[in-house]
Structure formats: structure tokens, C-alpha cells
Design a protein around this motif. Structure first.
Motif, PDB file in Angstrom:
ATOM      1  N   VAL A 150      27.754 -24.558   9.989  1.00 41.89           N
ATOM      2  CA  VAL A 150      28.043 -25.960  10.307  1.00 41.89           C
ATOM      3  C   VAL A 150      29.364 -26.344   9.657  1.00 41.89           C
ATOM      4  N   ARG A 151      30.347 -26.712  10.474  1.00 40.97           N
ATOM      5  CA  ARG A 151      31.678 -27.001   9.933  1.00 40.97           C
ATOM      6  C   ARG A 151      32.188 -28.339  10.458  1.00 40.97           C
ATOM      7  N   PRO A 152      32.034 -29.403   9.680  1.00 44.57           N
ATOM      8  CA  PRO A 152      32.515 -30.715  10.136  1.00 44.57           C
ATOM      9  C   PRO A 152      34.044 -30.799   9.988  1.00 44.57           C
TER      10      PRO A 152
ATOM     11  N   TYR B 252      28.988 -26.319  15.348  1.00 42.11           N
ATOM     12  CA  TYR B 252      27.750 -25.575  15.114  1.00 42.11           C
ATOM     13  C   TYR B 252      27.958 -24.187  15.688  1.00 42.11           C
ATOM     14  N   ARG B 253      28.209 -23.249  14.787  1.00 44.76           N
ATOM     15  CA  ARG B 253      28.603 -21.903  15.209  1.00 44.76           C
ATOM     16  C   ARG B 253      27.440 -20.948  14.971  1.00 44.76           C
ATOM     17  N   GLU B 254      27.055 -20.225  16.012  1.00 45.38           N
ATOM     18  CA  GLU B 254      26.012 -19.207  15.845  1.00 45.38           C
ATOM     19  C   GLU B 254      26.553 -18.180  14.851  1.00 45.38           C
TER      20      GLU B 254
ATOM     21  N   GLY C  40      33.559 -20.038  17.474  1.00 42.71           N
ATOM     22  CA  GLY C  40      33.420 -21.020  16.401  1.00 42.71           C
ATOM     23  C   GLY C  40      34.326 -20.698  15.225  1.00 42.71           C
ATOM     24  N   ASP C  41      34.534 -19.431  14.979  1.00 41.57           N
ATOM     25  CA  ASP C  41      35.435 -19.019  13.897  1.00 41.57           C
ATOM     26  C   ASP C  41      36.853 -19.514  14.206  1.00 41.57           C
ATOM     27  N   TYR C  42      37.321 -19.234  15.423  1.00 34.30           N
ATOM     28  CA  TYR C  42      38.667 -19.684  15.811  1.00 34.30           C
ATOM     29  C   TYR C  42      38.767 -21.208  15.800  1.00 34.30           C
TER      30      TYR C  42
ATOM     31  N   THR D 168      36.951 -11.545  -0.123  1.00 33.78           N
ATOM     32  CA  THR D 168      37.924 -10.751   0.638  1.00 33.78           C
ATOM     33  C   THR D 168      37.252  -9.770   1.594  1.00 33.78           C
ATOM     34  N   THR D 169      37.812  -9.636   2.800  1.00 33.18           N
ATOM     35  CA  THR D 169      37.418  -8.548   3.710  1.00 33.18           C
ATOM     36  C   THR D 169      38.680  -7.782   4.094  1.00 33.18           C
ATOM     37  N   PRO D 170      38.808  -6.535   3.654  1.00 29.77           N
ATOM     38  CA  PRO D 170      39.995  -5.774   4.062  1.00 29.77           C
ATOM     39  C   PRO D 170      40.003  -5.549   5.585  1.00 29.77           C
TER      40      PRO D 170
ATOM     41  N   ALA E  80      33.518 -22.902   1.982  1.00 30.00           N
ATOM     42  CA  ALA E  80      34.626 -23.467   2.747  1.00 30.00           C
ATOM     43  C   ALA E  80      34.883 -22.638   4.006  1.00 30.00           C
ATOM     44  N   THR E  81      35.629 -23.232   4.937  1.00 28.56           N
ATOM     45  CA  THR E  81      35.996 -22.523   6.173  1.00 28.56           C
ATOM     46  C   THR E  81      37.030 -21.422   5.898  1.00 28.56           C
ATOM     47  N   HIS E  82      37.894 -21.671   4.929  1.00 29.73           N
ATOM     48  CA  HIS E  82      39.017 -20.737   4.711  1.00 29.73           C
ATOM     49  C   HIS E  82      38.603 -19.502   3.903  1.00 29.73           C
TER      50      HIS E  82
ATOM     51  N   ARG F  44      32.672  -3.891   5.586  1.00 34.62           N
ATOM     52  CA  ARG F  44      32.417  -5.035   6.471  1.00 34.62           C
ATOM     53  C   ARG F  44      32.405  -6.297   5.615  1.00 34.62           C
ATOM     54  N   SER F  45      32.522  -7.432   6.281  1.00 35.91           N
ATOM     55  CA  SER F  45      32.630  -8.695   5.557  1.00 35.91           C
ATOM     56  C   SER F  45      31.392  -9.010   4.715  1.00 35.91           C
ATOM     57  N   LEU F  46      31.627  -9.335   3.449  1.00 33.51           N
ATOM     58  CA  LEU F  46      30.524  -9.754   2.569  1.00 33.51           C
ATOM     59  C   LEU F  46      30.028 -11.136   2.981  1.00 33.51           C
ATOM     60  N   ASN F  47      30.952 -11.947   3.477  1.00 32.20           N
ATOM     61  CA  ASN F  47      30.581 -13.297   3.899  1.00 32.20           C
ATOM     62  C   ASN F  47      29.602 -13.234   5.066  1.00 32.20           C
ATOM     63  N   VAL F  48      29.952 -12.373   6.033  1.00 29.13           N
ATOM     64  CA  VAL F  48      29.085 -12.208   7.199  1.00 29.13           C
ATOM     65  C   VAL F  48      27.765 -11.572   6.775  1.00 29.13           C
ATOM     66  N   ALA F  49      27.844 -10.600   5.843  1.00 29.25           N
ATOM     67  CA  ALA F  49      26.608  -9.940   5.385  1.00 29.25           C
ATOM     68  C   ALA F  49      25.657 -10.949   4.752  1.00 29.25           C
ATOM     69  N   LEU F  50      26.176 -11.845   3.934  1.00 30.82           N
ATOM     70  CA  LEU F  50      25.313 -12.854   3.295  1.00 30.82           C
ATOM     71  C   LEU F  50      24.621 -13.735   4.336  1.00 30.82           C
ATOM     72  N   ARG F  51      25.349 -14.048   5.417  1.00 25.40           N
ATOM     73  CA  ARG F  51      24.755 -14.873   6.477  1.00 25.40           C
ATOM     74  C   ARG F  51      23.668 -14.093   7.220  1.00 25.40           C
ATOM     75  N   GLN F  52      23.968 -12.834   7.512  1.00 24.08           N
ATOM     76  CA  GLN F  52      23.015 -12.047   8.300  1.00 24.08           C
ATOM     77  C   GLN F  52      21.778 -11.689   7.479  1.00 24.08           C
TER      78      GLN F  52
HETATM   79  O1  LIG Z   1      34.376 -12.808   6.309  1.00 24.24           O
HETATM   80  C1  LIG Z   1      35.556 -12.822   6.637  1.00 24.24           C
HETATM   81  O2  LIG Z   1      36.385 -12.078   6.138  1.00 24.24           O
HETATM   82  C2  LIG Z   1      36.067 -13.810   7.631  1.00 24.24           C
HETATM   83  C3  LIG Z   1      35.030 -14.780   8.067  1.00 24.24           C
HETATM   84  C4  LIG Z   1      35.623 -15.978   8.681  1.00 24.24           C
HETATM   85  O3  LIG Z   1      36.779 -16.043   9.033  1.00 24.24           O
HETATM   86  C5  LIG Z   1      34.784 -17.138   8.858  1.00 24.24           C
HETATM   87  O4  LIG Z   1      33.575 -17.072   8.714  1.00 24.24           O
HETATM   88  O5  LIG Z   1      35.334 -18.201   9.178  1.00 24.24           O
END
Ligand SMILES: O=C(O)CCC(=O)C(=O)O
Ligand SMILES: NC(=O)C1=CN([C@@H]2O[C@H](COP(=O)(O)OP(=O)(O)OC[C@H]3O[C@@H](n4cnc5c(N)ncnc54)[C@H](OP(=O)(O)O)[C@@H]3O)[C@@H](O)[C@H]2O)C=CC1
Ligand SMILES: [Mg+2]
Length: 474
Positions: free
Chosen positions: A128-130, A152-154, A361-363, A104-106, A392-394, A112-120
Motif C-alpha cells: 500500500v503506497r499512498p 494497492y500493489r499485488e 505498481g512498482d513503476y 540492497t539488491t545487486p 518506504a517506497t525508495h 534475490r531481493s530481500l525486500n521481496v523475500a520478506l513480503r513473500q
Molecule cells: O527489492 C528491491 O530491490 C526493489 C524493490 C522495489 O523497487 C520496490 O518494492 O518498490
């Protein structure tokens, strides 16, 4: 070494050699269960992954799962606001390959997003999202089988760097003052533009390094695809954001035509060569006229520039790419971001790898997933040079959390990508077979069931996973 977690007692580490994983038969793989529907998705996914590995390799291969914590679960274990404990970061770094449920990201607030933090933190620069169609999947699109793209999303820069200042904050105000009074007036192309004082400010850095390493991976992937799919499209909004999105496009072309000169042809080069092939006596000026719309209305300097471009292309690559040889190369083209959203719907078969910046790429990955059955069918991977996290993407789909309801296909297919990355293709193929058969037999979760005509009975998340296992064991 770890504060609150213990690695499995059996298993070995995955190591890396020149960016490629070296995988033992019993790898230790950290997993994050995830927030929201992660509670449903992870057990179903782990069950399918283990069953496929066992069916494919018997006792020879097995994953030793290592539970690590992030998000809500981490706060329960490590204390308030401990969303991403050091234990988790250490484990992912040490074991190299991991898989995770959504976190979750409020919206707004400080987190800030934990998902983005893990990537950075792990420099996982390629997301990579097929988006590929499985026969029988209901889709809002008329010809979903024509879409077979890999985004292929930066993954490390753009506005996701999160450098923002709140409206009214001291630094935000200071920055607006400097921009309005010093930097904008010092840049003639900005004229008399001014930023409103009640603005929030965000920074959008796009680097040559970040763009080119992403495009490099996209081209390397294209080289592994069948000939008909060897295309890389650079997606950008460079008509509006010239020095960020426009530069991404230019750096992409620069990389393709330098590092991959022998393997690539750009779309514009292909026009120049094919004009010459159709008419060997064509002058460079007439060739330029055919390549550039509105050529005759351009300034003499601009016309001269295009004639020189034609001459340079013919000089540089006629020998190696001319006489139709370019048709055997990877086609690199570019499309403006808003246009690509309609192009993948109206002309899906014309696209293969879509190289994008982070936000586009997110959109685009949610939109493309919708065309092939929805977010429940959208897998993904975050890949770096010495680490990879599959997810997953979602997101966490909170309204469905804990109901054993959502589609585990997305996380299971992310696991399939992980198995393929590890070179465990037989197990990956079994899962794809089982998923395809479950869908064809209409044994699916609510999201797919409701789109079927007539609507199919709804399976639970766990039941859909069991159906896949049943079919790949057949
Ligand atoms: O980390 C988030 O809350 C959203 C990230 C996202 O939408 C994505 O990576 O596709
Ligand atoms: N990588 C990550 O971990 C990501 C995390 N997030 C975070 O997730 C949270 C929720 O975001 P939200 O905007 O609701 O987006 P979500 O992607 O979580 O969910 C939006 C909708 O997509 C559908 N959906 C999502 N997952 C599935 C699935 N497995 N099976 C079937 N349908 C699915 C559901 O649609 P319906 O209800 O119509 O059936 C759901 O309501 C936010 O905090 C966000 O920041 C978002 C994206 C990525
Ligand atoms: Mg997203």
C-alpha cells in the motif's frame, strides 16, 4: 529460541483478530535498520516516532523496539551471505508488525531481493503506497495538490516470484526447446512464433486468488474513504498480456460485482444505467450502441453479446443501482498501464485507489511519488492477514549513505502508516502536523530544498526530523 538477538524485557506482542491487529499499550515492534541510507533514516525516524507517541500519550503508551538484522548488518552479525537470518523471520512472525529501512539488491548475480523475500515469506500480499501532497512541498508538477492516490500493489506474484532461467542454461534451453517444438505449435493462436535460442526466460504468474484478495483489500479501503474518493481503478496491460494482466482486470471486476455487488458499480454499468435514466424508452440495442464504440461494425454475434450484456445489467441492478443510486456506490473502472502514467499527470483528481499487479505498481509508485515531492516523500506498507511490515517506497540510495543527508519523510510517513494501522491516530496526526509545518517553513532536506524557489537552506536528515518534532510540540 533466538540465536543472536534478544527481545526487549518490557512490552507485549501485537496479536491479530480476524485480520485486525490487537495492540497493547506497550507493543514490541521489530525493526530492520536497513542498508545504505538506512543508517541515516532509521535513527531519525525512530526519534520522531518515539517523540510523537510520548507527546500524544505521555507514559500511557510506548513502543519497545526490537532490533533484528537483515542485509549487510545481518552478514556482520551472522556471517557471510547470511542476509536474512532465521532469527529475523521468527521475530517478525512472532511480533506481527515490523518496520524496516531499505535493503540492497545487486543487479544480476544470484541474490534475490530481500525486500521481496520478506513480503513473500510473510504473505504480505498488499503493498500500500499512498501518494499525497503536503502543502508547500516543491514539485515538478504544476498542480501536485490534485494528486491523492493510494497504490494497492499485488505483492507476492508476477515476475517478482523470480522464476527465471539464464540465457544458455541447461533448463532454460530445455524449456525453449519444449516451447518451440511442442507447446507453441499446439496452441493455434500462437501461429508460427518461436523463441530465440539465446533468450533468458522468465515466468509471469498472475493468479485469480492473488488478484482477488488484492482487489478485495483495495475495495475495503475505498469503503473507508470520503464519498468523493470512493473509486478503485484496475491498472493492467491486458491489451498485450491477455491471460495475465487482462485476467487481473476481469477477476477484479468479477470480485467487485459479486462480493461487493451492493457497494460497487463498474464504469461500464454506469454508462448503461445512465443511458437508460436519460431516456427510459431506450432499447437495449441502442443502449449497446452507445456503450460500445464501433458497435455497428461488429459481427452479429458480438453485437448480440453486447445487447445481452445491457439486458443483464438492467435486469440485475436497475432496482438497486438505477435512478442515480449508482452515484453513491464505489466506482470501479480500469485503465491500461501506460495510459495511467499520463492520466495521473493530466487528470490527477480523477483517481483515488489504483489496484495494480506487482511490476506495474512498482513503476507507478515511484512515478506518483515524484509528483508530490520525490521519493523522499513516498511511504509504504506491506500488509497481510496476520502480519504487516512498513517500509518506504525508495531503496538504499547508496551515493547518499552515511551522510545524514537524505529525506527521512518517506520512512517517517511509513511509521505514520504503522501508527494508523495500530489505531494510534493521535500520534500519527502529530507527525503529519510536524512534517507539514516543517515543509511550510522551508526547513527541509536537500531533495526538497533544491526544488524550492529560491532554493532553501539544506537541513540534514536528523535536523529535518528534529524540525518535525519542534513543530508538533508547538
Ligand atoms: O527489492 C528491491 O530491490 C526493489 C524493490 C522495489 O523497487 C520496490 O518494492 O518498490
Ligand atoms: N524496499 C527496498 O528496500 C528497496 C530497495 N531498493 C534497492 O535499493 C538500491 C538502490 O536503488 P536505486 O535504484 O538507487 O533507487 P533508490 O530509490 O535507492 O534511489 C534513487 C534516487 O532516489 C532519490 N532518493 C531515494 N531515497 C531518498 C530519500 N530518502 N530522500 C531523498 N531522495 C531519495 C535519490 O535521488 P537523487 O540522488 O537524485 O537526490 C536517489 O539517488 C538497489 O539495490 C535496489 O534494489 C530499491 C527500491 C526499494
Ligand atoms: Mg520500487
Amino acid at each position: 529460541m533466538y540465536e543472536k538477538i534478544t527481545p526487549p524485557t518490557t512490552g507485549e506482542k501485537i496479536t491479530f483478530n480476524n485480520g485486525e491487529p490487537v495492540v497493547p499499550d506497550n507493543p514490541i515492534i521489530p525493526f530492520i535498520r536497513g542498508d545504505g541510507t538506512g543508517i541515516d533514516l532509521w535513527p531519525a525516524s525512530q526519534r520522531v516516532l518515539d517523540a510523537a507517541v510520548e507527546a500524544a500519550y505521555g507514559d500511557k503508551r510506548k513502543i519497545s523496539w526490537f532490533k533484528v538484522y537483515a542485509g549487510d548488518e545481518a552478514c556482520e552479525q551472522y556471517g557471510t551471505y547470511q542476509y536474512l537470518p532465521q532469527d529475523t523471520l521468527t521475530a517478525i512472525k512472532e511480533y506481527g508488525v515490523a518496520i524496516k529501512g531499505p535493503l540492497t539488491t545487486p543487479i544480476g548475480g544470484g541474490i534475490r531481493s530481500l525486500n521481496v523475500a520478506l513480503r513473500q515469506i510473510n504473505d504480505l500480499y498488499a503493498c500500500v503506497r499512498p501518494c499525497k501532497y503536503y502543502a508547500g512541498t516543491p514539485s515538478p508538477h504544476k498542480t501536485p495538490e490534485k494528486l491523492d492516490v493510494i497504490i494497492y500493489r499485488e505483492n507476492t506474484e508476477d515476475i517478482y516470484l523470480g522464476i527465471e532461467w539464464k540465457e544458455g542454461s541447461e533448463i532454460g534451453q530445455k524449456l525453449i526447446h519444449i516451447l518451440n517444438n511442442e507447446l507453441i505449435p499446439a496452441t493455434p493462436e500462437h501461429g508460427k512464433k518461436q523463441i530465440r535460442l539465446d533468450s533468458g526466460i522468465g515466468i509471469k504468474p498472475i493468479s485469480k486468488t492473488g488478484s482477488q484478495r488484492l482487489v478485495r483489500r483495495a475495495i475495503q479501503h475505498a469503503l473507508r474513504l470520503p464519498k468523493a474518493k470512493q473509486m478503485v481503478t484496475l491498472v493492467h496491460k491486458g491489451n498485450i498480456m491477455k491471460y495475465t494482466e487482462g485476467a487481473f482486470r476481469d477477476w477484479g471486476y468479477e470480485l467487485a460485482t459479486s462480493e461487493f455487488r451492493h457497494e460497487c458499480i463498474t464504469e461500464r454499468e454506469s454508462w448503461i444505467l445512465s443511458n437508460k435514466e436519460k431516456n427510459p424508452d431506450l432499447s437495449n440495442e441502442d443502449n449497446a450502441r452507445q456503450v460500445e464504440p464501433g458497435y455497428d461494425g461488429l459481427t452479429p454475434e458480438k453485437r448480440q453479446e453486447i445487447v445481452q450484456e445491457v439486458a443483464a445489467v438492467l435486469e440485475a441492478i436497475w432496482e438497486t443501482h438505477g435512478d442515480g443510486k449508482w452515484k453513491e456506490k464505489i466506482m470501479v473502472n480500469d485503465r491500461i498501464a501506460d495510459s495511467i502514467f499520463q492520466q495521473i499527470q493530466t487528470r490527477p483528481a480523477e483517481y483515488s485507489i489504483l489496484a495494480t499487479m506487482n511490476l506495474n505498481g512498482d513503476y507507478l509508485s515511484d512515478a506518483a511519488a515524484a509528483m508530490v515531492g520525490g521519493l523522499g516523500m513516498g511511504p509504504g506498507a506491506n500488509i497481510g492477514d496476520e502480519c504487516a511490515i512498513f517500509e518506504a517506497t525508495h531503496g538504499t540510495a547508496p551515493k547518499h549513505a552515511g551522510l545524514d543527508r537524505v529525506n527521512p519523510g518517506s520512512l517517517i510517513l511509513s511509521g505514520v502508516m504503522m501508527l494508523e494501522y495500530m489505531g494510534w491516530q493521535e500520534a500519527a496526526d502529530l507527525i503529519k502536523k510536524g512534517l507539514g509545518a516543517a515543509i511550510s517553513n522551508q526547513e527541509v532536506t536537500y531533495d526538497l530544498a533544491r526544488l524550492m524557489e529560491p532554493p532553501a537552506p539544506e537541513l540534514k536528515c536528523s535536523e529535518f526530523a528534529e524540525a518535525m518534532i519542534k513543530y508538533f510540540k508547538e
